[in-house]
Design an enzyme around this catalytic site. Structure first.
Site, PDB file in Angstrom:
ATOM      1  CG  LEU A 186      -2.448  -0.285   1.369  1.00 36.42           C
ATOM      2  CD1 LEU A 186      -3.244  -0.363   2.297  1.00 36.42           C
ATOM      3  CD2 LEU A 186      -3.176   0.447   0.033  1.00 36.42           C
ATOM      4  CG  ASP A 187       0.623   3.735  -2.641  1.00 35.34           C
ATOM      5  OD1 ASP A 187       1.866   2.740  -3.165  1.00 35.34           O
ATOM      6  OD2 ASP A 187       0.040   4.033  -3.842  1.00 35.34           O
ATOM      7  CE  LYS A 188       6.583   8.264   4.513  1.00 35.59           C
ATOM      8  NZ  LYS A 188       7.601   9.041   4.377  1.00 35.59           N
ATOM      9  CB  SER A 218      -2.103   4.622   0.208  1.00 34.20           C
ATOM     10  OG  SER A 218      -2.770   4.496  -0.781  1.00 34.20           O
TER      11      SER A 218
END
Length: 274
Positions: free
Chosen positions: A104-106, A108
């Site tokens: 998961l993106d930082k 997100s």
């Protein structure tokens, strides 16, 4: 016995040291030895072989695998590299070595699985397996019917067109989206292509597991959840070929015509692309 022989990356993954993909990198870097010799890609081992990573003995785990559902906060990096600030492993501080399934993106937040079972990682991550991941997304502009339609039918990003997906408007600035792909920063790139900026993104479901813990907390998956998930992913391919996207019919036809010309007038010898 033959059934106890397995590929080295699978063996390492099943010990809980890391995922199979990470194991491949370790092997390529020459950091893995089998019975004192540097291992090569494709090496097969049994329980009688001595496997070491950076000199450390790696053994098959006997205890029950760990499966956690974690609600990742914004700002946490999904990496096992503990030299990276705010990495997910240090944040959770679980007593046993575990690693995330996917990313998961930082920027997100939301559901991500943590495990020490390297075998399940490949089943879940393979691009062709059509496992659903559901997100709640907030954008900076009012959502239109045209936006929903274009997001649903595929957007050109990263030299491809995204798969058709389910998109539903929740409010003026918020929509739900269910993906079966895992392209890099896919939702953010799709929105950007259509002139929108994502201001908040939360993953709320992976396959059959829904997010039900507070931000920054985790829980163990139940035996029933694990059983149901294994049934859903059992047909999944675990081969490297499965990680490649299937070509669209038009692309397939163009590739065949361009790359496989007929041998002569009587034998056109067209073959299907792999």
């Amino acid at each position: 016995m033959e059934e106890n022989i397995k590929r080295l990356n699978k063996f390492i993954g099943e010990t809980g040291y890391c995922s199979r993909r990470e194991a491949d990198k370790l092997i390529e870097e020459g950091r893995v030895t089998v019975n004192g010799s540097v291992a090569e890609m494709g090496t097969k081992v049994s329980q009688n072989d001595e496997v070491r990573i950076d000199g450390r003995l790696i053994v098959e785990k006997k205890e029950k695998p760990i499966y956690l559902a974690f609600n990742k906060p914004v700002g946490i990096e999904c990496t096992t590299n503990q030299e990276v600030r705010n990495n997910i492993v240090d944040y959770i501080n679980y007593p046993t070595r575990i690693f995330p399934i996917g990313r998961l993106d930082k920027a997100s937040e939301g559901l991500i699985f943590m495990t020490n079972d390297g075998d399940i990682v490949n089943k879940i991550l393979r691009a062709r397996n059509n496992h659903e991941k559901e997100y709640i997304v907030t954008v900076n502009r009012p959502i239109t019917d045209r936006f929903i339609e274009r997001m649903s039918n595929g957007v050109p990003i990263l030299d491809t067109v995204t798969r058709k997906c389910k998109v539903e408007q929740v409010s003026k600035y918020i929509f739900k989206i269910i993906l079966t792909q895992g392209l890099n920063r896919q939702i953010r790139r799709m929105c950007e292509y259509l002139g929108y900026e994502v201001t908040a993104l939360k993953r709320i479901r992976i396959i059959n597991i829904s997010l039900d813990v507070p931000v920054g907390r985790y829980r163990e998956l139940t035996d029933k959840e694990i059983k149901d998930m294994n049934q859903l992913i059992e047909p999944s391919s675990k081969t490297e070929e499965a990680s490649l996207p299937k070509p669209e019919p038009r692309q397939l036809q163009q590739r065949v015509i361009r790359k496989i010309p007929p041998r002569n007038k009587d034998n056109r010898n067209f073959r299907k692309d792999r």
